[in-house]
Design a protein around this motif. Structure first.
Motif, PDB file in Angstrom:
ATOM      1  N   GLY A   1      -3.283  -1.433   8.994  1.00 31.79           N
ATOM      2  CA  GLY A   1      -2.627  -1.702   8.172  1.00 31.79           C
ATOM      3  C   GLY A   1      -1.137  -2.347   9.354  1.00 31.79           C
TER       4      GLY A   1
ATOM      5  N   PHE B   1      -9.568   1.829   3.281  1.00 34.06           N
ATOM      6  CA  PHE B   1     -10.402   0.953   4.659  1.00 34.06           C
ATOM      7  C   PHE B   1     -11.920   0.341   3.276  1.00 34.06           C
ATOM      8  CE2 PHE B   1     -13.531   1.028   7.715  1.00 34.06           C
ATOM      9  CZ  PHE B   1     -13.279   0.588   8.564  1.00 34.06           C
TER      10      PHE B   1
ATOM     11  N   THR C   1       0.940  -0.796   0.255  1.00 30.86           N
ATOM     12  CA  THR C   1       0.310   0.176  -0.144  1.00 30.86           C
ATOM     13  C   THR C   1       1.325   1.235   0.583  1.00 30.86           C
ATOM     14  OG1 THR C   1       0.039  -0.028   2.045  1.00 30.86           O
ATOM     15  CG2 THR C   1      -2.080  -0.853   1.437  1.00 30.86           C
TER      16      THR C   1
HETATM   17  N1  SAH Z   1      -4.200   1.601   5.549  1.00 28.48           N
HETATM   18  C1  SAH Z   1      -3.248   0.499   5.604  1.00 28.48           C
HETATM   19  C2  SAH Z   1      -3.603  -0.577   5.472  1.00 28.48           C
HETATM   20  C3  SAH Z   1      -4.907  -0.950   4.344  1.00 28.48           C
HETATM   21  S1  SAH Z   1      -5.276  -2.661   4.045  1.00 28.48           S
HETATM   22  C4  SAH Z   1      -2.147   0.693   4.161  1.00 28.48           C
HETATM   23  O1  SAH Z   1      -2.125   1.834   3.865  1.00 28.48           O
HETATM   24  O2  SAH Z   1      -1.212  -0.063   4.431  1.00 28.48           O
HETATM   25  C5  SAH Z   1      -7.605  -2.883   5.278  1.00 28.48           C
HETATM   26  C6  SAH Z   1      -6.675  -2.649   7.155  1.00 28.48           C
HETATM   27  O3  SAH Z   1      -8.125  -2.760   7.393  1.00 28.48           O
HETATM   28  C7  SAH Z   1      -6.255  -3.808   7.642  1.00 28.48           C
HETATM   29  O4  SAH Z   1      -5.670  -3.032   8.583  1.00 28.48           O
HETATM   30  C8  SAH Z   1      -7.268  -4.479   8.060  1.00 28.48           C
HETATM   31  O5  SAH Z   1      -7.250  -5.471   9.588  1.00 28.48           O
HETATM   32  C9  SAH Z   1      -8.809  -3.606   8.099  1.00 28.48           C
HETATM   33  N2  SAH Z   1      -9.799  -4.296   8.526  1.00 28.48           N
HETATM   34  C10 SAH Z   1     -10.392  -4.651   7.168  1.00 28.48           C
HETATM   35  N3  SAH Z   1     -12.036  -5.386   7.958  1.00 28.48           N
HETATM   36  C11 SAH Z   1     -11.721  -3.875   8.802  1.00 28.48           C
HETATM   37  C12 SAH Z   1     -13.085  -4.056  10.120  1.00 28.48           C
HETATM   38  N4  SAH Z   1     -13.768  -4.142   9.585  1.00 28.48           N
HETATM   39  N5  SAH Z   1     -12.730  -3.234  11.160  1.00 28.48           N
HETATM   40  C13 SAH Z   1     -11.222  -2.716  11.459  1.00 28.48           C
HETATM   41  N6  SAH Z   1     -10.617  -3.369  10.424  1.00 28.48           N
HETATM   42  C14 SAH Z   1     -10.834  -3.396   9.765  1.00 28.48           C
END
Ligand code: SAH
Length: 364
Positions: free
Chosen positions: A93, A166, A56
């Protein structure tokens, strides 16, 4: 097609469930793949990073998180520099964006003294990675396992929400325009054990709000109500500003954008349920109208390159290159990747939401 020789535990579970209940909606399929308590991809997996399934923006360059940290500092100033401000990150993440943001935040006088950080993360594996990444943070960090509780202790505080990639993990429904009108696409089982798309005919679904469609067109709908309800509550508790960055489109329906990624490669969406990342592009036009319906002001969307250029990505990169000549090539290439007009720079977009009492957010 699912690999018959080696179905994942979630594939076995879904085949059994569909045998019992009949076809399930695409949204339920996506939800199971990502959030099934035992087998869901975002319940257990490390997922993100150069050696993981996907990379990412914050993992590509430190500049990404730094600019967002400065952005948050400017927004705090626009709020009148309140004595306490909560910086909430949804889906952090590996914690890289927040680590880089907090380092840059020190440059905004008084901001770090006012800051408390709240991370919303449901994945225990990633929470542990985030704790490690933020181990030396001078700012207090709290974790929340899900979005719905984040507004419970807002009590009068100013809040800045940030979220990169997200929205794309919030499950979508797919509707298809047929001779019989709009039908909901669903997931069924064929040949006793293979997952496949089907129509869930007979179930009436609300048609898309706008657009002219030809037979066969697919439209995706994502329910942002749980998110907008939380943002609404935060805005009622105090000044609120939010930044969402994701890949997606605006306006025109994009067809099916459901995609599975594992080991940095695209896979069939039915190949490895629970063991591949499964996402769908974000419809920013609908997201903007959902935010407005929650009585939030909206800034943007604009593409990621516009947002990062306005925040000064070129200047920040040049300064880093000058202070670390050995890494200059890597830094330059990483920035080029984030703002590439044929890649992330235009595939990704940024959208801002805020209390209507605040001025427009920077960069949008
Ligand atoms: N923002 C980070 C990760 C993106 S991946 C980056 O840019 O690197 C999506 C992230 O959301 C991961 O951390 C995942 O575990 C989290 N996630 C996914 N569904 C979720 C939910 N329903 N509630 C809380 N966190 C969630």
């Amino acid at each position: 097609m699912m690999d018959e020789a080696d179905p994942t535990p979630l594939a076995l579970h879904l085949v059994e469930r569909i045998g019992r209940e009949g076809p399930i909606s695409v949204r339920d399929y996506m939800d199971a793949c990502l959030n099934h308590p035992e087998h869901g991809y975002y319940r257990t997996r490390g997922a993100i990073g150069a050696k993981e399934d996907f990379v990412t923006a914050p993992e590509i360059s430190q500049v990404f998180g730094e600019l967002i940290g400065l952005w948050a500092g400017v927004v705090w100033q626009q709020m009148g520099a309140p004595a306490r401000v909560r910086l909430v990150e949804l889906g952090p993440g590996r914690g890289t964006l927040m680590r880089d943001a907090l380092r840059a935040a020190r440059k905004v006088p008084g901001f770090c003294d006012a800051l408390e950080v709240s991370l919303v993360e449901q994945n225990a594996t990633l929470q542990a990675v985030q704790r490690e990444t933020l181990r030396d943070s001078e700012v207090s960090v709290q974790w929340y396992g899900n979005l719905s509780v984040i507004a419970d202790d807002a009590n009068g505080k100013a809040t800045v929400v940030i979220a990169n990639e997200f929205l794309d993990v919030i499950p979508v429904d797919q509707l298809q325009f047929t001779d019989d009108g709009w039908v909901q696409r669903a997931v069924t089982v064929v040949n006793t054990s293979q997952l496949a798309f089907t129509d869930r005919s007979g179930r009436s679904v609300p048609p898309p709000r706008t657009g002219i469609f030809t037979i066969g067109a697919i439209v995706e709908q994502r329910d942002l109500a749980p998110l907008t309800a939380v943002l609404r509550r935060l805005a009622e508790a105090g000044p609120l500003a939010g930044l969402f960055i994701d890949y997606g489109y605006e306006g025109a329906a994009a067809g099916s954008t459901l995609q599975a990624i594992r080991n940095q490669k695209f896979h069939d969406v039915f190949a490895q349920p629970g063991e591949a990342d499964l996402t769908a592009h974000v419809d920013f036009a609908t997201a903007a109208s959902d935010f407005r319906a929650a009585e939030l002001a909206v800034d943007g969307p604009c593409d990621q390159s516009t947002f990062l250029n306005t925040l000064g990505i070129a200047q920040r990169t040049s300064r880093l290159m000058a202070s670390n000549p050995a890494a200059a090539g890597v830094l330059e290439a990483a920035t080029a990747r984030l703002i590439s007009p044929t890649g992330m720079g235009t595939l990704f977009r940024a959208i801002g939401v805020r209390s209507s009492s605040l001025p427009p957010l920077p960069g949008l």
